[in-house]
Design an enzyme around this catalytic site. Structure first.
Site, PDB file in Angstrom:
ATOM      1  N   GLY A 184       0.820  -1.200   0.000  1.00  0.00           N
ATOM      2  CA  GLY A 184       0.000   0.000   0.000  1.00  0.00           C
ATOM      3  C   GLY A 184       0.853   1.248   0.000  1.00  0.00           C
ATOM      4  O   GLY A 184       0.545   2.236   0.663  1.00  0.00           O
ATOM      5  N   ALA A 185       1.940   1.220  -0.797  1.00  0.00           N
ATOM      6  CA  ALA A 185       2.988   2.240  -0.665  1.00  0.00           C
ATOM      7  C   ALA A 185       2.991   3.300  -1.753  1.00  0.00           C
ATOM      8  O   ALA A 185       3.902   4.118  -1.811  1.00  0.00           O
ATOM      9  CB  ALA A 185       4.357   1.557  -0.630  1.00  0.00           C
ATOM     10  N   ARG A 217       1.033   5.858  -2.173  1.00  0.00           N
ATOM     11  CA  ARG A 217       0.671   7.214  -1.754  1.00  0.00           C
ATOM     12  C   ARG A 217       0.415   7.238  -0.244  1.00  0.00           C
ATOM     13  O   ARG A 217       0.453   6.211   0.411  1.00  0.00           O
ATOM     14  CB  ARG A 217      -0.575   7.688  -2.505  1.00  0.00           C
ATOM     15  CG  ARG A 217      -1.787   6.815  -2.280  1.00  0.00           C
ATOM     16  CD  ARG A 217      -2.972   7.235  -3.135  1.00  0.00           C
ATOM     17  NE  ARG A 217      -2.670   7.111  -4.552  1.00  0.00           N
ATOM     18  CZ  ARG A 217      -2.757   5.969  -5.231  1.00  0.00           C
ATOM     19  NH1 ARG A 217      -3.130   4.850  -4.611  1.00  0.00           N
ATOM     20  NH2 ARG A 217      -2.481   5.918  -6.505  1.00  0.00           N
ATOM     21  N   ASP A 272      -1.717  -7.763  -6.045  1.00  0.00           N
ATOM     22  CA  ASP A 272      -2.903  -7.801  -5.202  1.00  0.00           C
ATOM     23  C   ASP A 272      -2.530  -8.624  -3.975  1.00  0.00           C
ATOM     24  O   ASP A 272      -2.333  -9.840  -4.070  1.00  0.00           O
ATOM     25  CB  ASP A 272      -4.051  -8.456  -5.971  1.00  0.00           C
ATOM     26  CG  ASP A 272      -5.324  -8.618  -5.145  1.00  0.00           C
ATOM     27  OD1 ASP A 272      -5.297  -8.337  -3.925  1.00  0.00           O
ATOM     28  OD2 ASP A 272      -6.341  -9.042  -5.712  1.00  0.00           O
ATOM     29  N   VAL A 273      -2.430  -7.986  -2.819  1.00  0.00           N
ATOM     30  CA  VAL A 273      -1.942  -8.689  -1.632  1.00  0.00           C
ATOM     31  C   VAL A 273      -2.916  -9.750  -1.128  1.00  0.00           C
ATOM     32  O   VAL A 273      -2.535 -10.586  -0.302  1.00  0.00           O
ATOM     33  CB  VAL A 273      -1.603  -7.708  -0.484  1.00  0.00           C
ATOM     34  CG1 VAL A 273      -0.467  -6.789  -0.877  1.00  0.00           C
ATOM     35  CG2 VAL A 273      -2.834  -6.911  -0.053  1.00  0.00           C
ATOM     36  N   SER A 282      -5.358   0.706  13.479  1.00  0.00           N
ATOM     37  CA  SER A 282      -6.046   1.996  13.473  1.00  0.00           C
ATOM     38  C   SER A 282      -6.773   2.174  14.789  1.00  0.00           C
ATOM     39  O   SER A 282      -7.120   1.193  15.461  1.00  0.00           O
ATOM     40  CB  SER A 282      -7.060   2.036  12.321  1.00  0.00           C
ATOM     41  OG  SER A 282      -7.928   3.156  12.434  1.00  0.00           O
ATOM     42  N   TYR A 305     -14.032  -2.515   8.585  1.00  0.00           N
ATOM     43  CA  TYR A 305     -12.703  -1.915   8.790  1.00  0.00           C
ATOM     44  C   TYR A 305     -12.260  -2.078  10.248  1.00  0.00           C
ATOM     45  O   TYR A 305     -11.096  -2.410  10.519  1.00  0.00           O
ATOM     46  CB  TYR A 305     -12.764  -0.442   8.403  1.00  0.00           C
ATOM     47  CG  TYR A 305     -11.452   0.290   8.412  1.00  0.00           C
ATOM     48  CD1 TYR A 305     -10.535   0.148   7.379  1.00  0.00           C
ATOM     49  CD2 TYR A 305     -11.130   1.164   9.452  1.00  0.00           C
ATOM     50  CE1 TYR A 305      -9.332   0.842   7.381  1.00  0.00           C
ATOM     51  CE2 TYR A 305      -9.941   1.865   9.463  1.00  0.00           C
ATOM     52  CZ  TYR A 305      -9.048   1.707   8.422  1.00  0.00           C
ATOM     53  OH  TYR A 305      -7.849   2.403   8.433  1.00  0.00           O
ATOM     54  N   ALA A 318     -11.221  -5.613  10.851  1.00  0.00           N
ATOM     55  CA  ALA A 318      -9.931  -5.873  10.221  1.00  0.00           C
ATOM     56  C   ALA A 318      -8.786  -5.281  11.033  1.00  0.00           C
ATOM     57  O   ALA A 318      -7.754  -5.932  11.253  1.00  0.00           O
ATOM     58  CB  ALA A 318      -9.918  -5.310   8.799  1.00  0.00           C
ATOM     59  N   LYS A 319      -8.960  -4.050  11.493  1.00  0.00           N
ATOM     60  CA  LYS A 319      -7.882  -3.382  12.217  1.00  0.00           C
ATOM     61  C   LYS A 319      -7.686  -3.958  13.624  1.00  0.00           C
ATOM     62  O   LYS A 319      -6.565  -3.976  14.150  1.00  0.00           O
ATOM     63  CB  LYS A 319      -8.152  -1.878  12.284  1.00  0.00           C
ATOM     64  CG  LYS A 319      -8.002  -1.182  10.929  1.00  0.00           C
ATOM     65  CD  LYS A 319      -6.664  -1.473  10.272  1.00  0.00           C
ATOM     66  CE  LYS A 319      -6.392  -0.581   9.080  1.00  0.00           C
ATOM     67  NZ  LYS A 319      -5.099  -0.902   8.417  1.00  0.00           N
TER      68      LYS A 319
END
Length: 243
Positions: A3-4, A6, A53-54, A132, A144, A147-148
């Site tokens: 995810g690098a 931006r 695609d991870v 997060s 989300y 997931a976090k």
């Protein structure tokens, strides 16, 4: 570094390159990584762009093999790849649930599994996962948040399993960070980004929004030799205490 292309990912990639690491700037679209790679190489660092695609097992294996061939055995991994598909629970589709969990958790699992063998062989490694403050719960983000929160449990388990081989695993949990992603959130709810930032800053003890550089500073610490006795930790970079 996943995810690098931006935002937080690009900032961390540039910081680690400045720290002397050769960096693979990995994102779904390889061409989107060009700007970050150019910034690193123009500053005298070493970097390559990698598209993958991870959440795809074969794509991850191919990407890690390429990194090992072009840059050397990957002994540092930053799992930052993530997407948003926000909605209230009763409106959330199964697809939106699966995609968010797939990129965040499945992606971190696949990348960690593929790189850990290089770290174990080297008897040294660093894994940093991006969690997060939403892990503590956030309206409209059941997927989300799950997931976090999962990233935190995943991190602590990696620390236990890989610690005997000289590998540390830690997580960074950002609060509000000024990025394209949070700008898109402001746009989605119809609030000018400047007002959105100001409102979030007013709720934060240090009275400002976070920047990608704040997260890059934390990642630099976890990756460095000075953090060799720090593992299984979750560092909230949120401008104040969290519940």
């Amino acid at each position: 570094m996943t995810g690098a292309a931006r935002g937080i990912g690009a900032a961390v990639a540039k910081r680690l390159a400045a720290d002397g690491l050769a960096v693979a700037v990995l994102d779904l679209d390889e061409t989107a990584c060009t700007e970050a790679v150019t910034a690193i190489t123009d500053a005298g660092g070493s970097a390559i762009a990698v598209g993958a695609d991870v959440s795809d097992e074969a794509a991850v294996a191919a990407a890690v093999d390429r990194v090992a061939t072009e840059l050397g055995a990957p002994t540092v991994l930053i799992n930052n790849a993530g997407i948003l598909r926000d909605n209230l629970l009763f409106k959330m589709s199964v697809d939106d649930w699966d995609k968010v969990l797939g990129v965040h958790l499945r992606g971190a699992f696949l990348m960690s599994r593929a790189t850990q063998k290089h770290m174990v062989d080297a008897r040294w490694g660093r894994i940093v996962n991006l969690s997060s403050t939403s892990a503590l719960g956030n309206r409209g983000q059941a997927n989300y948040s799950a997931a976090k929160a999962g990233m935190q449990g995943f991190t602590k388990t990696l620390a236990i399993e890989l610690g005997p081989f000289g590998v540390t695993a830690n997580a960074i949990a950002p609060g509000f960070i000024e990025t394209d992603m949070t700008a898109a959130t402001a746009a989605r709810i119809g609030v000018p980004f400047e007002e959105f930032i100001a409102a979030r800053a007013a709720e934060t003890p240090v009275r400002r929004g976070g920047t990608p550089a704040d997260i890059a500073n934390a990642a630099s610490f976890f990756v460095g030799e000075a953090a060799g006795f720090v593992s299984g930790q979750v560092l909230y970079v949120a401008g104040g205490p969290t519940d």
